[in-house]
Design a protein around this motif. Structure first.
Motif, PDB file in Angstrom:
ATOM      1  N   GLY A 125       0.796  -1.209   0.000  1.00 22.03           N
ATOM      2  CA  GLY A 125       0.000   0.000   0.000  1.00 22.03           C
ATOM      3  C   GLY A 125       0.827   1.257   0.000  1.00 22.03           C
ATOM      4  O   GLY A 125       1.842   1.356  -0.692  1.00 22.03           O
ATOM      5  N   TRP A 126       0.398   2.239   0.802  1.00 18.74           N
ATOM      6  CA  TRP A 126       1.058   3.546   0.861  1.00 18.74           C
ATOM      7  C   TRP A 126       2.388   3.397   1.583  1.00 18.74           C
ATOM      8  O   TRP A 126       2.453   2.893   2.684  1.00 18.74           O
ATOM      9  CB  TRP A 126       0.172   4.537   1.597  1.00 18.74           C
ATOM     10  N   GLU A 127       3.455   3.896   0.941  1.00 23.06           N
ATOM     11  CA  GLU A 127       4.785   3.726   1.500  1.00 23.06           C
ATOM     12  C   GLU A 127       5.591   5.009   1.338  1.00 23.06           C
ATOM     13  O   GLU A 127       5.583   5.626   0.275  1.00 23.06           O
ATOM     14  CB  GLU A 127       5.496   2.569   0.788  1.00 23.06           C
ATOM     15  N   GLN A 128       6.281   5.418   2.394  1.00 24.33           N
ATOM     16  CA  GLN A 128       7.154   6.570   2.323  1.00 24.33           C
ATOM     17  C   GLN A 128       8.423   6.235   1.539  1.00 24.33           C
ATOM     18  O   GLN A 128       9.002   5.162   1.689  1.00 24.33           O
ATOM     19  CB  GLN A 128       7.558   7.030   3.724  1.00 24.33           C
ATOM     20  N   LEU A 129       8.855   7.194   0.727  1.00 23.69           N
ATOM     21  CA  LEU A 129      10.156   7.133   0.094  1.00 23.69           C
ATOM     22  C   LEU A 129      11.109   8.051   0.854  1.00 23.69           C
ATOM     23  O   LEU A 129      10.731   8.680   1.836  1.00 23.69           O
ATOM     24  CB  LEU A 129      10.048   7.565  -1.370  1.00 23.69           C
ATOM     25  N   THR A 130      12.320   8.143   0.395  1.00 23.11           N
ATOM     26  CA  THR A 130      13.276   9.049   1.025  1.00 23.11           C
ATOM     27  C   THR A 130      12.760  10.476   1.008  1.00 23.11           C
ATOM     28  O   THR A 130      12.898  11.221   1.981  1.00 23.11           O
ATOM     29  CB  THR A 130      14.624   8.968   0.305  1.00 23.11           C
ATOM     30  N   ASP A 131      12.099  10.851  -0.094  1.00 25.48           N
ATOM     31  CA  ASP A 131      11.517  12.186  -0.204  1.00 25.48           C
ATOM     32  C   ASP A 131      10.273  12.102  -1.073  1.00 25.48           C
ATOM     33  O   ASP A 131      10.294  12.414  -2.261  1.00 25.48           O
ATOM     34  CB  ASP A 131      12.529  13.166  -0.802  1.00 25.48           C
ATOM     35  N   GLY A 132       9.193  11.638  -0.486  1.00 26.77           N
ATOM     36  CA  GLY A 132       7.954  11.459  -1.232  1.00 26.77           C
ATOM     37  C   GLY A 132       7.250  10.206  -0.787  1.00 26.77           C
ATOM     38  O   GLY A 132       7.478   9.694   0.321  1.00 26.77           O
ATOM     39  N   SER A 133       6.393   9.676  -1.639  1.00 30.51           N
ATOM     40  CA  SER A 133       5.657   8.459  -1.304  1.00 30.51           C
ATOM     41  C   SER A 133       5.214   7.767  -2.577  1.00 30.51           C
ATOM     42  O   SER A 133       5.201   8.359  -3.664  1.00 30.51           O
ATOM     43  CB  SER A 133       4.439   8.772  -0.430  1.00 30.51           C
ATOM     44  N   LEU A 134       4.860   6.508  -2.436  1.00 28.37           N
ATOM     45  CA  LEU A 134       4.273   5.755  -3.535  1.00 28.37           C
ATOM     46  C   LEU A 134       3.215   4.812  -2.981  1.00 28.37           C
ATOM     47  O   LEU A 134       3.156   4.543  -1.781  1.00 28.37           O
ATOM     48  CB  LEU A 134       5.332   4.990  -4.331  1.00 28.37           C
ATOM     49  N   VAL A 135       2.387   4.306  -3.888  1.00 31.00           N
ATOM     50  CA  VAL A 135       1.407   3.281  -3.548  1.00 31.00           C
ATOM     51  C   VAL A 135       1.666   2.068  -4.422  1.00 31.00           C
ATOM     52  O   VAL A 135       1.719   2.173  -5.646  1.00 31.00           O
ATOM     53  CB  VAL A 135      -0.043   3.775  -3.750  1.00 31.00           C
ATOM     54  N   ALA A 136       1.855   0.908  -3.780  1.00 30.95           N
ATOM     55  CA  ALA A 136       1.984  -0.378  -4.464  1.00 30.95           C
ATOM     56  C   ALA A 136       1.124  -1.358  -3.674  1.00 30.95           C
ATOM     57  O   ALA A 136       1.559  -1.910  -2.667  1.00 30.95           O
ATOM     58  CB  ALA A 136       3.436  -0.829  -4.518  1.00 30.95           C
ATOM     59  N   ALA A 137      -0.127  -1.550  -4.097  1.00 30.29           N
ATOM     60  CA  ALA A 137      -1.135  -2.156  -3.239  1.00 30.29           C
ATOM     61  C   ALA A 137      -1.466  -3.613  -3.555  1.00 30.29           C
ATOM     62  O   ALA A 137      -2.229  -4.235  -2.806  1.00 30.29           O
ATOM     63  CB  ALA A 137      -2.424  -1.336  -3.289  1.00 30.29           C
ATOM     64  N   GLN A 138      -0.961  -4.186  -4.635  1.00 26.33           N
ATOM     65  CA  GLN A 138      -1.347  -5.544  -5.012  1.00 26.33           C
ATOM     66  C   GLN A 138      -0.894  -6.558  -3.953  1.00 26.33           C
ATOM     67  O   GLN A 138       0.273  -6.531  -3.548  1.00 26.33           O
ATOM     68  CB  GLN A 138      -0.725  -5.909  -6.355  1.00 26.33           C
ATOM     69  N   PRO A 139      -1.762  -7.447  -3.471  1.00 26.27           N
ATOM     70  CA  PRO A 139      -3.175  -7.559  -3.825  1.00 26.27           C
ATOM     71  C   PRO A 139      -4.151  -6.897  -2.845  1.00 26.27           C
ATOM     72  O   PRO A 139      -5.308  -6.670  -3.190  1.00 26.27           O
ATOM     73  CB  PRO A 139      -3.386  -9.077  -3.826  1.00 26.27           C
ATOM     74  N   THR A 140      -3.728  -6.605  -1.607  1.00 26.34           N
ATOM     75  CA  THR A 140      -4.693  -6.211  -0.574  1.00 26.34           C
ATOM     76  C   THR A 140      -4.264  -4.947   0.178  1.00 26.34           C
ATOM     77  O   THR A 140      -4.617  -4.773   1.345  1.00 26.34           O
ATOM     78  CB  THR A 140      -4.887  -7.359   0.435  1.00 26.34           C
ATOM     79  N   GLY A 141      -3.527  -4.047  -0.480  1.00 23.92           N
ATOM     80  CA  GLY A 141      -3.016  -2.879   0.213  1.00 23.92           C
ATOM     81  C   GLY A 141      -3.823  -1.608   0.034  1.00 23.92           C
ATOM     82  O   GLY A 141      -3.466  -0.574   0.610  1.00 23.92           O
ATOM     83  N   ALA A 142      -4.916  -1.637  -0.733  1.00 24.41           N
ATOM     84  CA  ALA A 142      -5.686  -0.415  -0.958  1.00 24.41           C
ATOM     85  C   ALA A 142      -6.180   0.230   0.341  1.00 24.41           C
ATOM     86  O   ALA A 142      -6.165   1.457   0.463  1.00 24.41           O
ATOM     87  CB  ALA A 142      -6.857  -0.699  -1.906  1.00 24.41           C
ATOM     88  N   PRO A 143      -6.625  -0.545   1.358  1.00 26.22           N
ATOM     89  CA  PRO A 143      -7.114   0.092   2.581  1.00 26.22           C
ATOM     90  C   PRO A 143      -6.042   0.838   3.360  1.00 26.22           C
ATOM     91  O   PRO A 143      -6.362   1.497   4.351  1.00 26.22           O
ATOM     92  CB  PRO A 143      -7.649  -1.098   3.401  1.00 26.22           C
ATOM     93  N   SER A 144      -4.782   0.775   2.934  1.00 21.85           N
ATOM     94  CA  SER A 144      -3.726   1.528   3.619  1.00 21.85           C
ATOM     95  C   SER A 144      -3.877   3.025   3.423  1.00 21.85           C
ATOM     96  O   SER A 144      -3.242   3.807   4.136  1.00 21.85           O
ATOM     97  CB  SER A 144      -2.350   1.081   3.116  1.00 21.85           C
ATOM     98  N   TRP A 145      -4.746   3.448   2.453  1.00 20.98           N
ATOM     99  CA  TRP A 145      -4.867   4.891   2.216  1.00 20.98           C
ATOM    100  C   TRP A 145      -6.273   5.381   1.906  1.00 20.98           C
ATOM    101  O   TRP A 145      -6.515   6.591   1.951  1.00 20.98           O
ATOM    102  CB  TRP A 145      -3.895   5.341   1.137  1.00 20.98           C
ATOM    103  N   PHE A 146      -7.224   4.495   1.661  1.00 20.59           N
ATOM    104  CA  PHE A 146      -8.603   4.975   1.501  1.00 20.59           C
ATOM    105  C   PHE A 146      -9.590   3.866   1.832  1.00 20.59           C
ATOM    106  O   PHE A 146      -9.289   2.675   1.679  1.00 20.59           O
ATOM    107  CB  PHE A 146      -8.845   5.526   0.090  1.00 20.59           C
ATOM    108  N   PRO A 147     -10.794   4.236   2.304  1.00 21.11           N
ATOM    109  CA  PRO A 147     -11.817   3.233   2.608  1.00 21.11           C
ATOM    110  C   PRO A 147     -12.398   2.671   1.319  1.00 21.11           C
ATOM    111  O   PRO A 147     -12.724   3.420   0.391  1.00 21.11           O
ATOM    112  CB  PRO A 147     -12.871   4.026   3.400  1.00 21.11           C
TER     113      PRO A 147
END
Length: 441
Positions: A125-147
């Motif tokens: 799901g939602w993950e911090q980078l060194t300076d920023g962020s990304l979302v990599a949710a496959q398969p069940t990470g979508a709830p890490s950032w939205f309902p």
């Protein structure tokens, strides 16, 4: 499990889901409207999510998938709803009973520090980078950032608005519908009209440069750290030709544009999102050393994002096809023919344990390398049996008739047989439903 066999390919819908704790079959979501405010330094997310929910059965309560955020308020058609949180679920008691088929708007206001959700494959799901962020949710990470209703077959329209510091570039799924600055912040608004599974929704935030690339049947955009520009422009330089070739083999590109983000960090593997793929700086070496991955992630726009599996046990319909696209690009671009890839990988897979059934590998093995390679081998066996003309005509018809929909292994087997001039169901049964590795035809 040597000699083991899965149930009939048409029966996947009757079997228990791989992730029973995720999602609900009691309703579907027609659209998501997300308004997000994100502060990069403290990794602080404040969100308002509006979901158009359509009950499949009469509902007094509603459960959404959502990580450990603080809930400020929950509303249903503008009326306050009581709620409680438990184990990445937000349970709502509805202000009134909702009849089957009657749409309603569910609004959730939430805030907190987004973080990846745990899984057998690490954080999702939602993950911090060194300076920023990304979302990599496959398969069940979508709830890490939205309902959401985190079911892979519950595809919906998305509108994603992100406000963050103006120094950062924001990429999300779909078309950039607006960008406005106010003081030290900028709001980016993206609209994804084609239906999308929750796990394919994505937000990428970083100090990036963005360029439009010409020479493809659809608009292309490359987004990357400025210091990586030379490597990125070279390594993705044949992507336009790749899109054109895949459109010939698989049918028209299924979305309005294609964006590649090279995140300002090293990533273990690239990841696909709808209309977008995300790579790490380690995947751009300036020598096209990872071009097979460029082909793989691009192919997912057809096989995974437009045609999305209805059940995670059928993941070979994504990964087997994308892996075979690597071999097809190699064949087209002057590398090894697909036949040589197939012979080599057949030998390697034959030396691995023969305990994986491709159409039902088990939840913790959906990303087993044998799913990828054996899936590609099954397609090559089918191509050898049908011949090129019928095989690729079948693939184009498959993507056309299931465009932006959900697919199953059983449906693919029936579809292939309908387009073949010789029997292929027994061939596919051996490749898909039995553990021992068949010989290549």
């Amino acid at each position: 499990m040597t000699g083991a066999r899965a149930r009939s390919t048409g029966a996947s819908g009757a079997r228990p889901p791989y992730f029973p704790e995720r999602g609900s079959a009691e309703y579907r979501v027609a659209s998501y409207d997300l308004e997000l405010d994100y502060r990069v330094g403290p990794n602080r997310l404040t969100g308002v999510a509006r979901l158009e929910v359509i009950p499949r059965v009469p509902l007094d309560r509603l459960a959404l998938d959502l990580g450990p955020f603080r809930i400020g308020k929950a509303l249903v058609d503008g009326r306050a709803a009581r709620f409680r949180q438990r184990r990445d679920k937000l349970h709502l008691t509805l202000p009134r009973r909702l009849p089957e088929g009657e749409p309603c708007t569910v609004e959730v206001r939430y805030s907190g520090n987004p973080r990846p959700l745990s899984s057998p494959w690490g954080g999702l799901g939602w993950e911090q980078l060194t300076d920023g962020s990304l979302v990599a949710a496959q398969p069940t990470g979508a709830p890490s950032w939205f309902p959401c209703n985190d079911r892979v077959q519950d595809k919906a329209r998305h509108r994603i608005s992100v406000t963050t510091a103006s120094a950062y570039h924001v990429v999300a799924n779909g078309r950039l519908a607006g960008r406005r600055s106010s003081g030290a912040t900028t709001t980016w608004v993206y609209e994804q009209p084609e239906p999308m599974a929750p796990y394919l929704a994505s937000v990428q935030i970083g100090r990036y440069r963005s360029v439009e690339v010409t020479g493809a049947p659809v608009p292309q955009r490359l987004v990357y750290p400025a210091e990586a520009e030379g490597r990125v422009r070279h390594d993705f330089g044949r992507q336009g030709e790749m899109i054109e070739r895949f459109a010939e083999l698989f049918g028209p590109y299924p979305f309005g544009a294609y964006t590649v983000v090279v995140a300002d960090d090293e990533l273990e593997i690239p990841v696909e999102a709808q209309g977008m793929s995300v790579f790490g700086t380690n995947h751009a070496d300036g020598a096209r050393g990872e071009e097979r991955l460029v082909a793989h992630e691009l192919a997912h726009q057809w096989f995974g994002n437009s045609l999305t599996l209805a059940d995670w046990r059928d993941i070979w319909l994504h990964e087997g096809f994308a892996t075979y696209a690597e071999w097809l690009w190699s064949e087209f671009s002057g590398g090894e023919p697909a036949d040589e890839h197939a012979v080599r990988w057949h030998g390697r897979v034959s030396r691995r344990p023969q305990d994986l059934v491709l159409s039902d590998p088990g939840a913790e093995r959906i990303f087993d390398d044998r799913v990828y390679k054996r899936g590609a081998l099954a397609l090559h066996a089918l191509r050898r049996t049908m011949g090129d003309a019928r095989f690729f005509a079948m693939l184009r018809a498959w993507t056309d008739q299931n465009r932006h929909g959900s697919v199953t292994t059983g449906r693919f087997v029936l579809f292939a047989q309908a387009h073949a001039h010789v029997p292929v169901r027994e061939l596919l049964d051996a490749w898909l439903n039995r553990a021992p590795l068949p010989r290549l035809p």
